[in-house]
Design an enzyme around this catalytic site. Sequence first.
Site, mmCIF file in Angstrom:
data_model
loop_
_atom_site.group_PDB
_atom_site.id
_atom_site.type_symbol
_atom_site.label_atom_id
_atom_site.label_comp_id
_atom_site.label_asym_id
_atom_site.label_seq_id
_atom_site.Cartn_x
_atom_site.Cartn_y
_atom_site.Cartn_z
ATOM 1 N N ASP A 1 28.440 35.625 22.347
ATOM 2 C CA ASP A 1 29.163 36.235 21.236
ATOM 3 C C ASP A 1 28.971 35.287 20.061
ATOM 4 O O ASP A 1 29.652 34.265 19.956
ATOM 5 C CB ASP A 1 30.648 36.392 21.567
ATOM 6 N N GLU B 1 25.925 39.919 21.666
ATOM 7 C CA GLU B 1 26.705 40.926 20.939
ATOM 8 C C GLU B 1 26.132 41.070 19.539
ATOM 9 O O GLU B 1 25.964 40.091 18.814
ATOM 10 C CB GLU B 1 28.173 40.526 20.865
ATOM 11 N N ASP C 1 36.840 34.313 22.566
ATOM 12 C CA ASP C 1 35.433 34.452 22.189
ATOM 13 C C ASP C 1 34.502 34.233 23.385
ATOM 14 O O ASP C 1 33.476 34.895 23.516
ATOM 15 C CB ASP C 1 35.080 33.475 21.062
#
Length: 184
Positions: A11, A71, A144
């Site tokens: 991410d 992502e 996260d």
Amino acid sequence: MAEEKIILGIDPGTTIMGFGLIKVVNKKMHFLQLNELDLKKYSDHYLKLKLIFERTIELIDTHHPDEIAIEAPFFGKNVQSMLKLGRAQGVAMAAGLSREVPITEYAPKKIKMAITGNGNASKEQVAKMLQSMLGIKTLPKNLDSMDGLGAAVCHFYNQGRVEIGKSYSGWSAFVKQNEKRVKK
């Protein structure tokens, strides 16, 4: 002989980069690790990009993932934030490509859908579902790293499907799929 592979999920972010690793053995997921790179204390954007690149290389060299799931940036109203996020993603992708690890991007909604069955699920719902399915004892303070883990799990669930997102196996594949973006 057991069929094994390691998937690194990322991410990307310029404040916090989250990542998670899963090992797949005979089509069954096993949790390996999750963590984050905290970049809040750095004010220099270029230094943050350098640190993202170096940490991604370190993860690849340490864990030898067979694939990377990342992502994709979501589309927001703040153009500057999107630009910084896109740079962070690009640097992480460049690290993977430099080590010739195949990369697949997933939209945030696709990741949420794969994990919870709801593309509009909250960060907390995704984290709780991952915690349950992978037997993670405690959730981290920042989620996260769970988002990075979610990208890896989404990739696992989407393996073998015809359309799984943008995928690049190296620089030449990236250039071939993005000819209009490459200046000659």
